[in-house]
Structures are given as structure tokens and as C-alpha cells.
Scaffold this motif. Structure first.
Motif, PDB file in Angstrom:
ATOM      1  N   SER A  22       0.869  -1.152  -0.068  1.00 24.70           N
ATOM      2  CA  SER A  22       0.038  -0.035   0.101  1.00 24.70           C
ATOM      3  C   SER A  22       0.736   1.169  -0.027  1.00 24.70           C
ATOM      4  O   SER A  22       2.175   1.283   0.348  1.00 24.70           O
ATOM      5  CB  SER A  22      -1.020  -0.085   1.151  1.00 24.70           C
ATOM      6  OG  SER A  22      -2.018   1.111   1.231  1.00 24.70           O
ATOM      7  N   VAL A  27      -2.951   1.390   5.861  1.00 29.01           N
ATOM      8  CA  VAL A  27      -3.703   0.078   5.503  1.00 29.01           C
ATOM      9  C   VAL A  27      -2.849  -1.198   5.878  1.00 29.01           C
ATOM     10  O   VAL A  27      -3.374  -2.263   6.346  1.00 29.01           O
ATOM     11  CB  VAL A  27      -3.711   0.048   3.715  1.00 29.01           C
ATOM     12  CG1 VAL A  27      -4.120  -1.368   3.144  1.00 29.01           C
ATOM     13  CG2 VAL A  27      -4.819   1.313   3.473  1.00 29.01           C
ATOM     14  N   THR A  28      -1.340  -1.117   5.741  1.00 25.94           N
ATOM     15  CA  THR A  28      -0.574  -2.346   5.938  1.00 25.94           C
ATOM     16  C   THR A  28      -0.799  -2.596   7.519  1.00 25.94           C
ATOM     17  O   THR A  28      -0.617  -3.568   8.134  1.00 25.94           O
ATOM     18  CB  THR A  28       0.916  -2.263   5.460  1.00 25.94           C
ATOM     19  OG1 THR A  28       1.269  -0.966   5.926  1.00 25.94           O
ATOM     20  CG2 THR A  28       0.661  -2.439   4.054  1.00 25.94           C
ATOM     21  N   ALA A  57      -3.331  -1.822  -2.427  1.00 19.56           N
ATOM     22  CA  ALA A  57      -4.367  -1.409  -1.821  1.00 19.56           C
ATOM     23  C   ALA A  57      -3.763  -0.005  -1.442  1.00 19.56           C
ATOM     24  O   ALA A  57      -3.204   0.394  -0.689  1.00 19.56           O
ATOM     25  CB  ALA A  57      -4.903  -2.045  -0.698  1.00 19.56           C
ATOM     26  N   ASP A  58      -4.475   1.084  -2.563  1.00 24.11           N
ATOM     27  CA  ASP A  58      -3.905   2.311  -2.572  1.00 24.11           C
ATOM     28  C   ASP A  58      -4.890   3.182  -2.090  1.00 24.11           C
ATOM     29  O   ASP A  58      -6.114   3.098  -2.796  1.00 24.11           O
ATOM     30  CB  ASP A  58      -3.159   2.674  -3.774  1.00 24.11           C
ATOM     31  CG  ASP A  58      -1.702   2.049  -3.858  1.00 24.11           C
ATOM     32  OD1 ASP A  58      -1.246   1.512  -2.652  1.00 24.11           O
ATOM     33  OD2 ASP A  58      -1.040   1.917  -4.874  1.00 24.11           O
ATOM     34  N   SER A 117      -6.367  -5.758  -6.717  1.00 28.82           N
ATOM     35  CA  SER A 117      -5.846  -4.357  -6.374  1.00 28.82           C
ATOM     36  C   SER A 117      -7.175  -3.701  -5.832  1.00 28.82           C
ATOM     37  O   SER A 117      -8.543  -4.126  -6.176  1.00 28.82           O
ATOM     38  CB  SER A 117      -5.534  -3.657  -7.697  1.00 28.82           C
ATOM     39  OG  SER A 117      -6.637  -3.474  -8.568  1.00 28.82           O
ATOM     40  N   ASP A 123      -8.533   6.251   3.838  1.00 27.76           N
ATOM     41  CA  ASP A 123      -7.570   5.517   4.405  1.00 27.76           C
ATOM     42  C   ASP A 123      -8.444   4.300   5.165  1.00 27.76           C
ATOM     43  O   ASP A 123      -8.193   3.121   4.986  1.00 27.76           O
ATOM     44  CB  ASP A 123      -6.584   5.830   5.519  1.00 27.76           C
ATOM     45  CG  ASP A 123      -5.749   6.933   4.758  1.00 27.76           C
ATOM     46  OD1 ASP A 123      -5.917   7.211   3.784  1.00 27.76           O
ATOM     47  OD2 ASP A 123      -4.538   7.170   5.808  1.00 27.76           O
ATOM     48  N   SER A 130      -9.358  -3.980   2.049  1.00 27.88           N
ATOM     49  CA  SER A 130      -8.094  -4.936   1.750  1.00 27.88           C
ATOM     50  C   SER A 130      -8.109  -6.089   2.937  1.00 27.88           C
ATOM     51  O   SER A 130      -7.893  -7.264   2.324  1.00 27.88           O
ATOM     52  CB  SER A 130      -6.888  -3.864   1.940  1.00 27.88           C
ATOM     53  OG  SER A 130      -6.605  -3.470   3.493  1.00 27.88           O
TER      54      SER A 130
END
Length: 377
Positions: A22, A27-28, A57-58, A117, A123, A130
């Protein structure tokens, strides 16, 4: 792609891996927290070689808008995913694209490569999305590898695992948490993966998820004041928790809270890692099935063995392409909850295990003592 600005983690379950990358550590970080206790999530360099599916996942408003426009102009189906209207389109190259306008999320699965993706504008929404997709992707790999998904809770002592079955309200979560307060490790509170091994037993893996615990059960476990103090201090429970539940917790209201139609209790949503950090429980990442339990809750009774006649049925296996609020919109788990051969093999193994039926009362401490003593004897 400039990997210097990216963060990455890898999820590991059985012999399968998924790498999540990400452009935002939110996210991570969320996924490492959510999966780390049960699926052994760990940080990796964003440039490292992937050993399984890749999920990117952005946060990217322009790419979200482009994918939404693409789906809206193409033939598409409508469904409900995570309680949101979602448009799903398939193209001739095997790519599945799905868009939820509210919240603003877009998903893609390139089925020929396995590349996944997610694009979104916030966020927290991308983090939640995700985690759902990562879990479904690993679920698909496990099911294809002969694992079966059961509707059960699980607690482990010295590798030996007690599997507890029952419909909503019959005591699956209560049993697992009661044992966990008596030195057992919590492996799962609502569903598990199982697979026969070459030694003639069943291996058990967790299905990572937030645990839904009613206010009354939270109080009976002796955890209410701890949770209230933590929330008052600025810590948060899972973001899917209803604001009314948070309000009741902060105000010290310990009685069950129900939705307006009175059919479903609204519960506290506990992150997996909070079982350890807030409530001092030990968590397990695997086990071997040893015992099958069928509890029933009778608040007027003392804990005791029950003469109810209950055997495993179709309702004890998670099945179908659609489960809960999350239909398999990206084609990640086409076999539902496992292939028929695997399910039959699991049913045969479970039938050979000791089966116990218990009646549990309102006193959680007495329930825990009874269960621990009976299962150790």
C-alpha cells in the motif's frame, strides 16, 4: 513504481502466503494488526519477491474515479457487498472490476495472474476493504488445497482442540472464551478451517475476524471495566462497531443492546489482538481436533452435562458463494466452503471424535470451571 514510498506485509496460513502493498502505512498497519495474531502477518520490503497472490491497496482518487467510470459505461451487475450497493463487471480478458460508489471503493481481480487491487479515497475504508479481500483470497487458496470451513469456535490446550458447534445464541463464543479464561488458547470464535492430515487426525486453522461479544457477556467475563477504561483512554474497538454500542460502553450500561426490530443484538467488536493486550488471553495459530462440543444456554440452570441428541449437520459447514455480508464478487473462492470430497472426509473424522453436550448457565465463572474440569478429565 517507487517502492521507497510503499509499505508491505505478508500473511501466512498453512503453506500459503499473500503479500499486501500500500501507499499508506495505515492500510498495512491495520492488516498486520488484524491478521498477525492468527495468520502470522509480518513486514516485508515492498520490493521483495512475492510467493503468492499480490494485493495492492492504495489511496488514489483519480484511479478510483477511472475504474468507476469504466464499470458504469460497461455491462454490469448490481449486488450488495459489505452493506453497500456494488457494481460488478467482467471483461473478455478475465478481469473482474467492482465498484461501490458509497463508500468510494474500487476492486479488481486479474484472474489470469491472480493480481488484486483496491483503490479508494479514505484510509480507513481501504484498510477495511483490503482485509476482507486478503482474507477471501487466502480462503480461496486454502479451500483449493483441501481445507474445509466450519461454523464453529475453537480453543486449544497442548495442541488438542475443542470444536464447539451451534447456531447463534447457543454458546459457541461463550464456550471458547470461558475455556480461554482457564488457560486454554483461543483459536477462533465463530469459524475455523480443518483438513485431514496423514496421521489420521484433523488439523485446525483459525479464520481471523473481529469477535462480536454482547455487553452482558463482556460483563460476565469480567472484561467490561477493562474495555470501558481502554476506550475512555482513547483506544478504539473495531471500526465496524455500532456507535450506540460504544456509547453504552462509555456510559457503563451493561445490559444487552438490540437493533430497532429487536431481532439482533448489537455487540462489542473486539480486534483479535485485543484478546491478548486487553484481556490477557493466549491465542493459538493452529491445533488438532480432539473433541466436539454442543452447548446450550439455559440461564436458569447450573452447568451440567445434557442429554440433548445433536449431531453435525449441513448448517455446521460454511457453504455457498455468499456468506454474511460478503458475496464472492471477485471470484476468489469458487468452491464455497470446500469441495465435496474434502467435506465428506472432514465429516467422517469429526464423527469419530468424542462428542459432548453441555447445558451452561448464567454464571460464566461456574461455566468455565465446569468445562475445564470436564474436558481435562
Amino acid at each position: 513504481m517507487n517502492t521507497d514510498t510503499l509499505t508491505a506485509i505478508r500473511l501466512h496460513a498453512a503453506n500459503h502466503n499473500l503479500t499486501l502493498i500500500s501507499n499508506t502505512p495505515t492500510v498495512t498497519g491495520y492488516n498486520r494488526r488484524y491478521f498477525g495474531s492468527w495468520w502470522k502477518a509480518f513486514e516485508v520490503p515492498a520490493s521483495s519477491t512475492c510467493t503468492g497472490p499480490l494485493l495492492v491497496a492504495d489511496i488514489n482518487e483519480d484511479e478510483y474515479a477511472g475504474l468507476r467510470a469504466l464499470v458504469e459505461m460497461c455491462p454490469h451487475d448490481k449486488t450488495s457487498y459489505a452493506r453497500a450497493e456494488t457494481l460488478v463487471a467482467h471483461d473478455t480478458t478475465g478481469t473482474i472490476t467492482a465498484v461501490s460508489p458509497t463508500p468510494q471503493l474500487a476492486y479488481q481481480h486479474h484472474t489470469t495472474t491472480g493480481h488484486l487491487s483496491i483503490r479508494g479515497t479514505r484510509d480507513e475504508q481501504v484498510a477495511l476493504a483490503s482485509a476482507r479481500i486478503a482474507r477471501d483470497a487466502l480462503r480461496g487458496l486454502l479451500l483449493a488445497d483441501g481445507w474445509t470451513l466450519l461454523h464453529a469456535s475453537a480453543a486449544v490446550l497442548d495442541g488438542q482442540t475443542v470444536l464447539t458447534f451451534g447456531s447463534k445464541g447457543e454458546g459457541k463464543t461463550t464456550t471458547a472464551l470461558a475455556l480461554a479464561t482457564r488457560g486454554w488458547q483461543l483459536l477462533a470464535n465463530d469459524r475455523i478451517f480443518v483438513r485431514p492430515n496423514p496421521h489420521g487426525t484433523l488439523d485446525v486453522l483459525p479464520w481471523p475476524s473481529a469477535a462480536a461479544i454482547g455487553l452482558g457477556l463482556l460483563d460476565a467475563l469480567g472484561w467490561f471495566d477493562t474495555a470501558r477504561t481502554r476506550v475512555q483512554g482513547g483506544e478504539s474497538l473495531h471500526p465496524t462497531q455500532h456507535p450506540d454500542v460504544t456509547r453504552a460502553l462509555l456510559e457503563g450500561r451493561r445490559t444487552p443492546l438490540w437493533e430497532r426490530d429487536g431481532r439482533r443484538e448489537m455487540k462489542v467488536q473486539v480486534f483479535p489482538d485485543q484478546f491478548a493486550s486487553w484481556f490477557g488471553l493466549d491465542l493459538a495459530t493452529e491445533g488438532r481436533a480432539a473433541t466436539v462440543l454442543f452447548p446450550e444456554i439455559d440461564l436458569a440452570a447450573s452447568p451440567a452435562a445434557s442429554d440433548q441428541c445433536r449431531s453435525l449437520g449441513e448448517e455446521d459447514f460454511m457453504h455457498g458463494a455468499t456468506e454474511d455480508r460478503y458475496p464472492d464478487i471477485l471470484g476468489l473462492a469458487p468452491t464455497g466452503s470446500g469441495n465435496d470430497h474434502a467435506r465428506y472426509a472432514v465429516a467422517a473424522h469429526l464423527a469419530e471424535l468424542p462428542h459432548h453436550s453441555f447445558r451452561l448457565g448464567h454464571d460464566l465463572s461456574a461455566n468455565a470451571d465446569f468445562l475445564a474440569q470436564h474436558l481435562r478429565s
